[in-house]
Design a protein around this motif. Structure first.
Motif, PDB file in Angstrom:
ATOM      1  N   SER A 249       0.727  -1.234   0.370  1.00 15.98           N
ATOM      2  CA  SER A 249       0.052  -0.350  -0.073  1.00 15.98           C
ATOM      3  C   SER A 249       0.883   1.368  -0.437  1.00 15.98           C
ATOM      4  O   SER A 249       0.414   1.882  -0.535  1.00 15.98           O
ATOM      5  CB  SER A 249      -1.460   0.218   0.963  1.00 15.98           C
ATOM      6  OG  SER A 249      -0.197   0.194   1.968  1.00 15.98           O
ATOM      7  N   LYS A 270      -4.671   0.061  -3.612  1.00 16.05           N
ATOM      8  CA  LYS A 270      -4.215   0.616  -2.479  1.00 16.05           C
ATOM      9  C   LYS A 270      -4.995  -0.225  -1.301  1.00 16.05           C
ATOM     10  O   LYS A 270      -4.508  -0.580  -0.482  1.00 16.05           O
ATOM     11  CB  LYS A 270      -3.625   2.449  -2.224  1.00 16.05           C
ATOM     12  CG  LYS A 270      -3.571   2.434  -0.889  1.00 16.05           C
ATOM     13  CD  LYS A 270      -2.599   3.861  -0.456  1.00 16.05           C
ATOM     14  CE  LYS A 270      -3.927   4.872  -0.301  1.00 16.05           C
ATOM     15  NZ  LYS A 270      -4.091   6.299  -0.362  1.00 16.05           N
ATOM     16  N   HIS A 274      -3.194  -3.443   1.612  1.00 14.72           N
ATOM     17  CA  HIS A 274      -3.160  -3.056   2.527  1.00 14.72           C
ATOM     18  C   HIS A 274      -3.718  -4.037   3.596  1.00 14.72           C
ATOM     19  O   HIS A 274      -3.639  -4.070   4.125  1.00 14.72           O
ATOM     20  CB  HIS A 274      -3.787  -1.437   2.859  1.00 14.72           C
ATOM     21  CG  HIS A 274      -2.978  -0.988   4.498  1.00 14.72           C
ATOM     22  ND1 HIS A 274      -2.331  -0.357   4.663  1.00 14.72           N
ATOM     23  CD2 HIS A 274      -3.507  -0.966   5.621  1.00 14.72           C
ATOM     24  CE1 HIS A 274      -1.740  -0.244   5.479  1.00 14.72           C
ATOM     25  NE2 HIS A 274      -2.683  -0.622   5.958  1.00 14.72           N
TER      26      HIS A 274
END
Length: 361
Positions: A249, A270, A274
């Motif tokens: 991320s 992202k 993550h």
């Protein structure tokens, strides 16, 4: 237009009026004539399509108002400009004609200079409209072509980055393609679900599928002795392995900062990178999020990623049969996975099996 010459259709039930208009227009334009409303409609649908129609209002059987209504109702003739030609000269008659869609109104007795000027003006306006329409069509086609090229470049770039991570993890095989299709399948199955509909519009579903291959991009930052270890990781090594989520991320966030404006698929990528190891009950990593606090994109990726890991051979385990993997996913409903996403998985299990078969290693 034929040989660059505009085609003008003249419509009048009186032969003398057709003759007068024909003689007036013939030297400059290709002239076609109709002595009734129904014949006018037939000619309007034949080749060459008239560029302009001079239409008498008062005709038996079908008057000018009926003709223009039929022309406007048909997409093939709706854009042909019509000038009404009539002996009626009351203001309300002219207003009614213009309200019906006529572009101009010429009263009888005809004055040659007026007729020629009005005809020329309307044909020039039509030529300008046609030019703009052609230009718009060309520009729309060019924009679509450029967008297609940009999307292709974007897709190739995403896969190039994902393959980079894959080169460090040789066991993944077709994992990227399978998980990408699993995510799309789940998203489409949930697109009308009350909990997901606001997020899963067609554009977002495409961005999700585009982003999915980047879920493990952070593995490029994991040392070889951990990533490639042929066996069970120690607790210390496992802590190192878990950092790949944030490493991924962070890398995507740096790419976002370099972009001149927000890029939708990067924002989703992202989130996926993550949070795809978070669990519904809060026991996942790296943040220990639970329930709806986990982004939808990451929840979808979590199930897709785990299912694929279950059915694939690893150095530390054999592949599980598809039906057993299905049972293990269902068992994780409400603990590892969002229950509604598990339900979508169950409803789409035949598609999951087809994807696994189509992209088998």
């Amino acid at each position: 237009m034929t040989n660059g010459q505009p085609t003008v259709l003249i419509v009048d039930d009186t032969p003398e009026n057709l003759s007068i208009l024909g003689e007036l227009l013939q030297p400059t334009y290709r002239v076609r004539a109709a002595n009734s409303g129904r014949r006018a409609l037939q000619i309007a649908h034949s080749h060459p399509t008239p560029d302009l129609i001079l239409l008498d209002v008062m005709m038996p059987d079908m008057d000018g108002y009926g003709v223009i209504a039929a022309l406007r109702a048909d997409p093939l003739t709706s854009q042909i400009p019509v000038i009404f030609v009539t002996a009626m000269d009351a203001t309300e008659d002219e207003e009614h004609g213009l309200d019906c869609g006529a572009v101009d109104y010429i009263t009888k007795p005809l004055r040659p200079a007026i007729v020629l000027a009005r005809v020329r003006t309307q044909l020039e306006l039509k030529r300008a409209r046609d030019f703009l329409s052609d230009q718009n069509s060309y520009l729309e086609a060019e924009v679509a072509h450029r967008m297609g090229e940009n999307q292709l470049i974007q897709q190739v770039s995403i896969h190039a980055l994902a393959r980079l991570a894959e080169t460090r993890d040789p066991e993944t095989g077709n994992h990227l393609r399978r998980t990408q299709q699993y995510v799309r399948t789940l998203a489409q199955a949930l697109a009308d679900h009350p909990r997901f509909a606001a997020f899963l519009d067609p554009r977002t579903i495409d961005a999700l599928a585009q982003s999915a291959p980047l879920h493990d991009i952070g593995k490029v930052g994991i040392p070889d002795h951990v990533l490639l270890k042929p066996g069970k990781l120690t607790p210390e090594e496992w802590e190192i392995m878990k950092t790949h989520a944030k490493l991924g991320s962070d890398a995507i966030e740096l790419a976002e900062r370099d972009a001149e404006k927000p890029v939708e698929f990067l924002a989703i990528a992202k989130q996926i990178a993550h949070y795809h190891h978070e669990k519904w009950d809060g026991s996942g990593y790296p943040e220990g999020l639970r329930g709806d606090a986990i982004p939808i994109a990451a929840r979808l990726m979590a199930l897709a990623d785990v299912f694929d890991a279950l059915i694939c051979k690893r150095v530390y385990k054999p592949p599980f049969p598809l039906e057993q993997a299905h049972a293990m996913i269902v068992e994780g409903s409400g603990s590892h996975f969002d229950p509604d996403i598990v339900q979508a998985f169950t409803s789409q299990f035949a598609t999951f099996k087809a994807i696994a078969d189509a992209y088998s290693d």
